[in-house]
Scaffold this active site. Structure first.
Site, PDB file in Angstrom:
ATOM      1  N   GLU A 279       0.781  -1.092   0.216  1.00  0.00           N
ATOM      2  CA  GLU A 279       0.165   0.202  -0.043  1.00  0.00           C
ATOM      3  C   GLU A 279       0.897   1.244  -0.015  1.00  0.00           C
ATOM      4  O   GLU A 279       0.401   2.214  -0.541  1.00  0.00           O
ATOM      5  CB  GLU A 279      -0.944   0.020   0.971  1.00  0.00           C
ATOM      6  CG  GLU A 279      -2.376  -0.752   0.940  1.00  0.00           C
ATOM      7  CD  GLU A 279      -3.181  -0.808   2.070  1.00  0.00           C
ATOM      8  OE1 GLU A 279      -3.239   0.032   2.855  1.00  0.00           O
ATOM      9  OE2 GLU A 279      -4.007  -1.308   1.878  1.00  0.00           O
ATOM     10  N   HIS A 308      10.733 -26.304   0.851  1.00  0.00           N
ATOM     11  CA  HIS A 308      10.102 -27.575   0.242  1.00  0.00           C
ATOM     12  C   HIS A 308       8.831 -27.132  -0.470  1.00  0.00           C
ATOM     13  O   HIS A 308       8.054 -28.029  -0.827  1.00  0.00           O
ATOM     14  CB  HIS A 308       9.740 -28.658   1.302  1.00  0.00           C
ATOM     15  CG  HIS A 308      10.889 -29.076   2.093  1.00  0.00           C
ATOM     16  ND1 HIS A 308      11.752 -29.800   1.874  1.00  0.00           N
ATOM     17  CD2 HIS A 308      11.312 -28.401   3.264  1.00  0.00           C
ATOM     18  CE1 HIS A 308      12.765 -30.037   2.662  1.00  0.00           C
ATOM     19  NE2 HIS A 308      12.613 -29.114   3.728  1.00  0.00           N
ATOM     20  N   LYS A 421     -13.014   1.111  -1.471  1.00  0.00           N
ATOM     21  CA  LYS A 421     -14.140   1.360  -0.327  1.00  0.00           C
ATOM     22  C   LYS A 421     -15.193   2.031  -0.971  1.00  0.00           C
ATOM     23  O   LYS A 421     -16.416   1.969  -0.675  1.00  0.00           O
ATOM     24  CB  LYS A 421     -13.396   2.006   0.819  1.00  0.00           C
ATOM     25  CG  LYS A 421     -12.322   1.395   1.481  1.00  0.00           C
ATOM     26  CD  LYS A 421     -12.014   2.065   2.766  1.00  0.00           C
ATOM     27  CE  LYS A 421     -10.755   1.089   3.923  1.00  0.00           C
ATOM     28  NZ  LYS A 421     -10.388   2.040   4.657  1.00  0.00           N
TER      29      LYS A 421
HETATM   30  O1  PA5 Z   1      -3.347   1.081   5.822  1.00  0.00           O
HETATM   31  C1  PA5 Z   1      -4.365   1.555   5.712  1.00  0.00           C
HETATM   32  O2  PA5 Z   1      -4.465   2.814   5.924  1.00  0.00           O
HETATM   33  C2  PA5 Z   1      -5.581   0.871   5.293  1.00  0.00           C
HETATM   34  O3  PA5 Z   1      -5.104  -0.509   4.887  1.00  0.00           O
HETATM   35  C3  PA5 Z   1      -6.377   0.577   6.533  1.00  0.00           C
HETATM   36  O4  PA5 Z   1      -5.674   0.041   7.489  1.00  0.00           O
HETATM   37  C4  PA5 Z   1      -7.659  -0.194   6.239  1.00  0.00           C
HETATM   38  O5  PA5 Z   1      -8.371   0.122   5.024  1.00  0.00           O
HETATM   39  C5  PA5 Z   1      -8.595  -0.242   7.395  1.00  0.00           C
HETATM   40  O6  PA5 Z   1      -9.075   1.067   7.280  1.00  0.00           O
HETATM   41  P1  PA5 Z   1      -9.820   1.526   8.678  1.00  0.00           P
HETATM   42  O7  PA5 Z   1      -8.891   1.538   9.794  1.00  0.00           O
HETATM   43  O8  PA5 Z   1     -10.245   2.959   8.554  1.00  0.00           O
HETATM   44  O9  PA5 Z   1     -11.019   0.685   9.222  1.00  0.00           O
END
Ligand code: PA5
Length: 447
Positions: A279, A308, A421
């Site tokens: 990300e 393995h 989202k």
């Molecule tokens: O790193 C990030 O920002 C995302 O992966 C969030 O952790 C994930 O989408 C969950 O979001 P939230 O904590 O707002 O529910």
């Protein structure tokens, strides 16, 4: 203590003079890495820079509050953590490695009905604490799990559900904060300048881990060591150095970055790392807005098991990988392999310890890769405890931040995730998403 051995990064050579090329590259890149280090530390105080994770290991007042809370809730046998991505992966990885002394942690980070139903059937609401964790306070998967957990608690406990519910979210944004205030729930804050995948040392990770009996204070002490290394001169700056190794590998066309701890206790660490790198670094545009499409593809592996399985591909498949081993020097327990008269051919194992076998497996794999001109390096930890793992996770967060500088991308946003989202909200008819819903209809997307 965390140290890095780059002996096998230099694929031009194997043998006693290997590493020469690496030393040259490091020296040549030192000014650029120093500029990256200075820029990151300068921006660390700016809330807009999303570098709040840098100072989390210093937040001892929050640590004390969490420790007090965990002590008060020693009646809790199970913690149901509702969160996804950065709101779950760090605590899950560290609980797998270090948990066991306190409450059992369970995670709902998917919306598949059967496992969720089975988990709720198994747990006792009278001794379970529900910890809903969401930075945005809106993520559909987590909100859905929360609705189910609330119903589950209310059905068994009536008004007492409040004592069994803890919220961890942004101080002001999202739906959870006002809900917690309305019902007088215990609520912890995720600092606004800390993104999900960098939040493991905020209450996101510390609350469940403290309840699980993990030494959270030691985690933060280790993380502070990574901070010190990240501020150091480049010759001693391990996060800058591993970032450079990753960057050079990428530039040579080795676009897959394997993380392979030699420990089943660390088997969930790569999942946390995958999100962190994917990300943060998988970006279409650089900071100037030009199209770049960069980002190493993180790939999880576990030693010795994957010797393995995947190691065949790592050694003989495409030249597109750099492998990072995580090893520890000392084991807390060990087992000596007993002799067995009827199995004489196993004599080479008799009297050896299991940890020695694990160590031999790791050394053998590193050399098998080097011998086939496949680069790797090894992150060495003293032992697998909270202090060393705190250091490791903060090291990997710094590595990611340095790589953001080297690729010149914003490592702290995730536009691709956010779009997914929003499409989900549109498909489910959330008010405010009508235009996106129309776009999806035109594209023929439906549930
Ligand atoms: O790193 C990030 O920002 C995302 O992966 C969030 O952790 C994930 O989408 C969950 O979001 P939230 O904590 O707002 O529910």
């Amino acid at each position: 203590m965390l140290q890095v051995d780059f002996t096998n990064i230099d694929v031009a050579r194997i043998g006693p003079d290997r590493g020469v090329e690496w030393e040259r590259e490091l020296e040549a890149a030192a000014p650029k890495l120093a500029a990256a280090r200075d820029s990151l530390w300068q921006r660390a105080g700016d809330p807009a820079a999303m570098l709040g994770w840098v100072s989390l290991p210093e937040a001892t007042d929050i640590l004390r509050t969490i420790q007090r809370f965990a002590t008060q809730r020693s009646d809790v046998t199970d913690v149901l953590v509702l969160g996804i991505g950065g709101s779950a992966l760090g605590a899950r990885a560290l609980d797998a490695a270090l948990g066991g002394a306190g409450a059992r942690l369970h995670f709902i980070d998917n919306v598949e009905p059967e496992p969720v139903a089975a988990l709720l059937d198994r747990l006792d609401p009278r001794t379970t604490l529900v910890n809903v964790i969401s930075k945005s306070g809106t993520t559909a998967e987590t909100m859905a799990a929360f609705l189910l957990a609330l119903g589950w608690l209310r059905r068994s406990l009536g008004e007492d559900w409040r004592r069994r519910t803890v919220v961890t979210t942004d101080p002001s944004a999202g739906l959870l904060r006002p809900f917690a205030a309305r019902h007088g729930l215990t609520a912890f804050e995720i600092p606004p300048d800390v993104g999900g995948r960098f939040s493991v040392f905020s209450p996101v990770g510390l609350v469940p881990l403290a309840l699980a009996g993990v030494e959270v204070e030691a985690l933060l002490a280790g993380a502070r060591k990574a901070n010190a290394a990240a501020a150091d001169e480049i010759a001693a700056n391990t996060p800058a150095q591993t970032a450079l190794a990753q960057y050079l590998a990428w530039r040579e066309g080795r676009h897959i970055s394997v993380l392979m701890p030699y420990s089943s206790r660390l088997s969930l660490l790569p999942a946390w790392f995958v999100q962190l790198h994917a990300e943060s670094l998988g970006k279409a545009r650089d900071r100037a807005g030009s199209r770049v499409h960069v980002g190493p593809t993180p790939l999880p592996a576990v030693g010795a098991s994957d010797q393995h399985s995947q190691v065949q591909l790592f050694r003989e498949g495409p030249h597109d990988k750099v492998v990072v081993f995580v090893r520890h020097r000392e084991s807390d327990r060990d087992l000596v392999l007993p002799a067995e008269d009827e199995l004489e051919e196993l004599g080479y194992l008799f009297g050896k310890s299991l940890f020695r076998l694990l160590s031999a497996e790791a050394a053998a794999t590193a050399h098998a890769l080097a011998e086939a001109r496949r680069p790797s390096y090894t992150i060495w930890l003293e032992r697998l405890d909270a202090y060393n793992l705190g250091w490791l996770l903060q090291h990997l967060m710094w590595q990611t931040a340095f790589l953001g500088e080297l690729f010149n991308v914003n490592a702290f946003d995730q536009p691709g995730v956010e779009l997914g989202k929003r499409y989900t909200y549109a498909l489910l008819g959330r008010p405010g998403y009508e235009d996106l819903a129309a776009e999806l209809r035109r594209a023929g997307v439906e549930v």
